[in-house]
Design a protein around this motif. Structure first.
Motif, PDB file in Angstrom:
ATOM      1  N   TRP A  45       1.014  -1.261  -0.051  1.00  0.00           N
ATOM      2  CA  TRP A  45       0.103   0.019  -0.251  1.00  0.00           C
ATOM      3  C   TRP A  45       0.847   1.135   0.024  1.00  0.00           C
ATOM      4  N   PHE A  46       1.910   1.050   0.874  1.00  0.00           N
ATOM      5  CA  PHE A  46       2.566   2.289   0.984  1.00  0.00           C
ATOM      6  C   PHE A  46       3.533   2.816  -0.486  1.00  0.00           C
ATOM      7  N   ILE A  47       4.070   1.847  -0.773  1.00  0.00           N
ATOM      8  CA  ILE A  47       4.773   1.895  -2.136  1.00  0.00           C
ATOM      9  C   ILE A  47       3.675   2.656  -3.336  1.00  0.00           C
ATOM     10  N   GLU A  48       2.606   2.083  -3.181  1.00  0.00           N
ATOM     11  CA  GLU A  48       1.571   2.593  -4.262  1.00  0.00           C
ATOM     12  C   GLU A  48       1.007   3.829  -3.986  1.00  0.00           C
ATOM     13  N   GLN A  49       1.268   4.332  -2.883  1.00  0.00           N
ATOM     14  CA  GLN A  49       0.554   5.701  -2.521  1.00  0.00           C
ATOM     15  C   GLN A  49       1.600   6.601  -2.256  1.00  0.00           C
ATOM     16  N   ARG A  50       2.904   6.356  -2.202  1.00  0.00           N
ATOM     17  CA  ARG A  50       3.870   7.110  -1.707  1.00  0.00           C
ATOM     18  C   ARG A  50       5.318   7.130  -2.601  1.00  0.00           C
ATOM     19  N   LEU A  51       4.817   6.670  -3.786  1.00  0.00           N
ATOM     20  CA  LEU A  51       6.219   6.324  -4.904  1.00  0.00           C
ATOM     21  C   LEU A  51       6.097   7.634  -5.730  1.00  0.00           C
ATOM     22  N   LEU A  52       7.133   8.691  -5.703  1.00  0.00           N
ATOM     23  CA  LEU A  52       7.158   9.799  -6.658  1.00  0.00           C
ATOM     24  C   LEU A  52       8.259   9.360  -7.667  1.00  0.00           C
ATOM     25  N   MET A  53       7.785   9.278  -8.689  1.00  0.00           N
ATOM     26  CA  MET A  53       8.409   9.070 -10.157  1.00  0.00           C
ATOM     27  C   MET A  53       8.997  10.542 -10.669  1.00  0.00           C
ATOM     28  N   TYR A  54       9.770  10.300 -11.606  1.00  0.00           N
ATOM     29  CA  TYR A  54      10.621  11.561 -11.902  1.00  0.00           C
ATOM     30  C   TYR A  54      10.955  11.678 -13.365  1.00  0.00           C
ATOM     31  N   SER A  55      11.454  12.492 -14.060  1.00  0.00           N
ATOM     32  CA  SER A  55      12.091  12.645 -15.283  1.00  0.00           C
ATOM     33  C   SER A  55      13.328  13.620 -15.233  1.00  0.00           C
ATOM     34  N   PHE A  56      14.381  13.356 -16.164  1.00  0.00           N
ATOM     35  CA  PHE A  56      15.514  14.418 -16.167  1.00  0.00           C
ATOM     36  C   PHE A  56      15.344  15.217 -17.403  1.00  0.00           C
ATOM     37  N   VAL A  57      15.065  16.345 -17.583  1.00  0.00           N
ATOM     38  CA  VAL A  57      14.815  17.018 -18.954  1.00  0.00           C
ATOM     39  C   VAL A  57      15.856  18.237 -18.969  1.00  0.00           C
ATOM     40  N   SER A  58      16.965  17.948 -19.757  1.00  0.00           N
ATOM     41  CA  SER A  58      18.170  18.858 -19.806  1.00  0.00           C
ATOM     42  C   SER A  58      18.514  18.992 -18.378  1.00  0.00           C
ATOM     43  N   ASN A  59      19.354  18.169 -17.764  1.00  0.00           N
ATOM     44  CA  ASN A  59      19.722  18.177 -16.322  1.00  0.00           C
ATOM     45  C   ASN A  59      18.825  18.952 -15.664  1.00  0.00           C
ATOM     46  N   ARG A  60      17.475  18.719 -15.723  1.00  0.00           N
ATOM     47  CA  ARG A  60      16.431  19.534 -14.531  1.00  0.00           C
ATOM     48  C   ARG A  60      15.825  18.391 -14.178  1.00  0.00           C
ATOM     49  N   PHE A  61      15.602  17.953 -12.716  1.00  0.00           N
ATOM     50  CA  PHE A  61      15.101  17.222 -12.044  1.00  0.00           C
ATOM     51  C   PHE A  61      13.533  17.626 -12.242  1.00  0.00           C
ATOM     52  N   MET A  62      12.719  16.877 -12.676  1.00  0.00           N
ATOM     53  CA  MET A  62      11.191  17.051 -12.825  1.00  0.00           C
ATOM     54  C   MET A  62      10.267  16.049 -12.358  1.00  0.00           C
TER      55      MET A  62
END
Length: 309
Positions: A209-226
């Motif tokens: 449950w915790f992983i499903e609700q609290r996982l924050l995914m991301y991308s790197f766009v031109s050396n910018r964490f997004m």
């Protein structure tokens, strides 16, 4: 003019004593903006909000809305310490570094970009987990870029190495993913990773449950964490609420019904009807009867007569 200014600032919640003092200093003809600036400079604080703040007062929610409103921020709450209202952050260092290095190089700069992004938001608890063997000199099959960043983050007590050792020439590595999920779960924080930890989800139902609700995914766009603006999908919380312990309910902007008084949707209409404030729950037929001043019981008897063969 003096009385109107007194009334105006009294409505804002300032005390008559403070208002009189400012008007004596600036003169009776002083502009309202100047009076307000002087009140603020004196350190006078309006009392009206504190008197009105009641935990039972909830904001209106549009009819037809199926989402449950998250916790509201109380009006009297001290917002000076914003860090206490932000969730702890636990970063999967290997996942972030490899993602920034296009899955070819362990790029430590990617970890620094992620840490800086959360620091700028005001998060004070940030931990990055990386296997201990990443301290070793880089090899051709495991290239590492900007390795000095790991040392700097370790000195700042941000980076934590998960144990690993060599036994008879073979490397024995502790599972760093378990550290990441366990610490985030115990701290009631957020996991920053693009990994879904499916094996750990199957291992522990509470972790699932915790992983499903609290996982924050991301991308790197031109050396910018997004990270995404909607971490749990279109109908989930905003990124700001996702990263907060006390989510703030956005003020509802009421859109007036385009049909106005001619609307036939009654209490099922999702738009705002100023004329229906006191009879919002009435059906269309009951509204029409109310306008004609026909008793409700009589109206329903008429309906039964019309319906019967």
């Amino acid at each position: 003019a003096h009385q109107s200014k007194m009334d105006f600032f009294c409505k804002l919640g300032y005390s008559k004593q403070d208002i009189c003092k400012v008007l004596e200093n600036l003169g009776q003809e002083a502009l309202e903006d100047d009076v307000l600036k002087e009140l603020i400079r004196m350190g006078s604080k309006p009392q009206a909000l504190e008197n009105q703040a009641q935990p039972s007062q909830l904001k209106l929610v549009a009819r037809g809305s199926c989402s449950t409103p998250p916790g509201l921020r109380w009006l009297g709450e001290d917002e000076s310490d914003s860090s206490s209202s932000l969730r702890p952050i636990v970063i999967d260092g290997s996942n972030v570094a490899m993602s920034h290095g296009n899955k070819e190089v362990f790029s430590c700069w990617g970890i620094q970009l992620a840490v800086d992004w959360f620091r700028e938001r005001g998060h004070t608890y940030i931990k990055v987990f990386v296997p201990l063997w990443r301290k070793e000199p880089p090899r051709q099959d495991n290239p590492i870029a900007d390795q000095h960043i790991l040392e700097e983050l370790e000195k700042q007590s941000v980076l934590v190495y998960t144990p690993s050792r060599k036994v008879k020439g073979k490397r024995v590595v502790c599972y760093d993913d378990r550290y990441i999920v366990k610490v985030a779960y115990e701290k009631d924080g957020v996991i920053v990773s693009n990994d879904h930890y499916r094996d750990l989800q199957n291992e522990n139902p509470e972790w699932k449950w915790f992983i499903e609700q609290r996982l924050l995914m991301y991308s790197f766009v031109s050396n910018r964490f997004m990270p995404p603006d909607d971490p749990l999908g279109r109908h989930g919380p905003t990124l700001s609420n996702f990263l907060s312990k006390k989510p703030v309910l956005p003020e509802k902007k009421w859109q007036p019904c385009p049909y106005g008084k001619k609307c036939t949707y009654g209490n099922k209409c999702k738009f705002y009807h100023p004329e229906r404030q006191h009879q919002a729950q009435l059906s269309v037929a009951d509204e029409l009867r109310a306008k004609r001043k026909v008793p409700l019981a009589l109206g329903k008897a008429e309906e039964r007569c019309q319906c019967s063969p």
